[in-house]
Design a protein around this motif. Structure first.
Motif, PDB file in Angstrom:
ATOM      1  N   ARG A 206       1.103   4.000  -3.008  1.00 58.93           N
ATOM      2  CA  ARG A 206       0.437   5.359  -2.555  1.00 58.93           C
ATOM      3  C   ARG A 206       0.457   6.535  -3.579  1.00 58.93           C
ATOM      4  O   ARG A 206      -0.546   7.129  -3.680  1.00 58.93           O
TER       5      ARG A 206
ATOM      6  N   LEU B  95       0.905  -1.220   0.004  1.00 63.74           N
ATOM      7  CA  LEU B  95      -0.091  -0.218  -0.048  1.00 63.74           C
ATOM      8  C   LEU B  95       0.861   1.263  -0.146  1.00 63.74           C
ATOM      9  O   LEU B  95       0.670   2.135  -0.684  1.00 63.74           O
TER      10      LEU B  95
ATOM     11  N   GLU C 224      -7.285  -0.453  -0.202  1.00 64.11           N
ATOM     12  CA  GLU C 224      -7.395  -0.136   1.237  1.00 64.11           C
ATOM     13  C   GLU C 224      -8.649  -0.692   1.712  1.00 64.11           C
ATOM     14  O   GLU C 224      -8.654  -1.235   3.031  1.00 64.11           O
TER      15      GLU C 224
END
Length: 95
Positions: free
Chosen positions: A20, A16, A85
Protein backbone atom coordinates in the motif's frame (compact mmCIF):
# COMPACT_ATOMS: atom_id res chain seq x y z
CA UNK A 1 -16.99 -19.64 1.57
CA UNK A 2 -14.62 -22.49 2.05
CA UNK A 3 -11.60 -22.36 4.36
CA UNK A 4 -9.14 -22.53 1.47
CA UNK A 5 -10.70 -19.49 -0.22
CA UNK A 6 -10.82 -17.59 3.09
CA UNK A 7 -7.09 -18.25 3.66
CA UNK A 8 -6.34 -17.07 0.12
CA UNK A 9 -8.25 -13.84 0.78
CA UNK A 10 -6.39 -13.24 4.05
CA UNK A 11 -3.04 -13.76 2.29
CA UNK A 12 -4.08 -11.39 -0.47
CA UNK A 13 -5.10 -8.73 2.08
CA UNK A 14 -1.68 -9.02 3.76
CA UNK A 15 0.00 -8.45 0.38
CA UNK A 16 -2.21 -5.43 -0.31
CA UNK A 17 -1.34 -3.89 3.06
CA UNK A 18 2.36 -4.50 2.49
CA UNK A 19 2.38 -2.82 -0.93
CA UNK A 20 0.00 0.00 0.00
CA UNK A 21 2.73 2.48 0.89
CA UNK A 22 4.36 2.04 -2.50
CA UNK A 23 1.10 2.56 -4.38
CA UNK A 24 0.17 5.75 -2.51
CA UNK A 25 3.69 7.17 -2.51
CA UNK A 26 3.98 10.68 -4.00
CA UNK A 27 0.22 11.04 -4.50
CA UNK A 28 -0.57 12.99 -1.35
CA UNK A 29 -3.14 10.36 -0.42
CA UNK A 30 -3.17 8.02 2.54
CA UNK A 31 -6.36 6.07 1.90
CA UNK A 32 -8.72 5.01 -0.88
CA UNK A 33 -11.21 7.80 -0.22
CA UNK A 34 -8.52 10.44 -0.78
CA UNK A 35 -7.29 8.52 -3.82
CA UNK A 36 -10.81 8.61 -5.25
CA UNK A 37 -11.05 12.37 -4.69
CA UNK A 38 -7.64 12.85 -6.31
CA UNK A 39 -8.72 10.87 -9.38
CA UNK A 40 -11.98 12.81 -9.53
CA UNK A 41 -10.07 16.11 -9.38
CA UNK A 42 -7.77 15.03 -12.20
CA UNK A 43 -10.72 14.04 -14.38
CA UNK A 44 -12.62 17.26 -13.58
CA UNK A 45 -9.54 19.28 -14.51
CA UNK A 46 -9.33 17.47 -17.85
CA UNK A 47 -12.99 18.19 -18.54
CA UNK A 48 -12.55 21.86 -17.64
CA UNK A 49 -9.56 22.13 -19.99
CA UNK A 50 -11.53 20.54 -22.81
CA UNK A 51 -14.40 22.97 -22.38
CA UNK A 52 -11.99 25.91 -22.20
CA UNK A 53 -10.77 25.01 -25.68
CA UNK A 54 -14.31 25.31 -27.00
CA UNK A 55 -15.23 28.52 -25.19
CA UNK A 56 -12.33 30.82 -25.99
CA UNK A 57 -10.24 31.81 -28.92
CA UNK A 58 -6.81 30.26 -28.60
CA UNK A 59 -3.79 29.92 -30.81
CA UNK A 60 -2.73 26.54 -32.13
CA UNK A 61 0.21 26.63 -29.73
CA UNK A 62 -2.10 27.17 -26.74
CA UNK A 63 -4.37 24.37 -27.92
CA UNK A 64 -1.40 22.03 -28.15
CA UNK A 65 -0.30 22.96 -24.63
CA UNK A 66 -3.77 22.19 -23.29
CA UNK A 67 -3.78 18.85 -25.14
CA UNK A 68 -0.42 17.98 -23.57
CA UNK A 69 -1.70 19.00 -20.12
CA UNK A 70 -4.80 16.82 -20.54
CA UNK A 71 -2.71 13.91 -21.77
CA UNK A 72 -0.35 14.17 -18.80
CA UNK A 73 -3.21 14.42 -16.29
CA UNK A 74 -4.91 11.37 -17.77
CA UNK A 75 -1.63 9.46 -17.64
CA UNK A 76 -1.31 10.29 -13.93
CA UNK A 77 -4.90 9.15 -13.36
CA UNK A 78 -4.16 5.83 -15.09
CA UNK A 79 -1.22 5.21 -12.78
CA UNK A 80 -3.31 5.95 -9.70
CA UNK A 81 -5.93 3.31 -10.48
CA UNK A 82 -5.68 0.54 -7.87
CA UNK A 83 -5.62 -2.43 -10.27
CA UNK A 84 -4.53 -4.93 -7.62
CA UNK A 85 -7.49 -4.00 -5.47
CA UNK A 86 -9.85 -4.31 -8.44
CA UNK A 87 -8.57 -7.84 -9.05
CA UNK A 88 -9.08 -8.64 -5.38
CA UNK A 89 -12.67 -7.39 -5.45
CA UNK A 90 -13.38 -9.46 -8.55
CA UNK A 91 -12.04 -12.57 -6.84
CA UNK A 92 -14.12 -11.96 -3.72
CA UNK A 93 -17.30 -11.21 -5.64
CA UNK A 94 -16.90 -14.26 -7.88
CA UNK A 95 -16.99 -16.66 -4.93
Amino acid sequence: MNIEFNTEIQDYIKDLKKDRTLRFMNTGTTNYKQLGFTLLSLLNTCQTHLFSLENKTTTEEEKEEVRIDIYNLLEIAKHLLPHIEFEFLDRVLRN
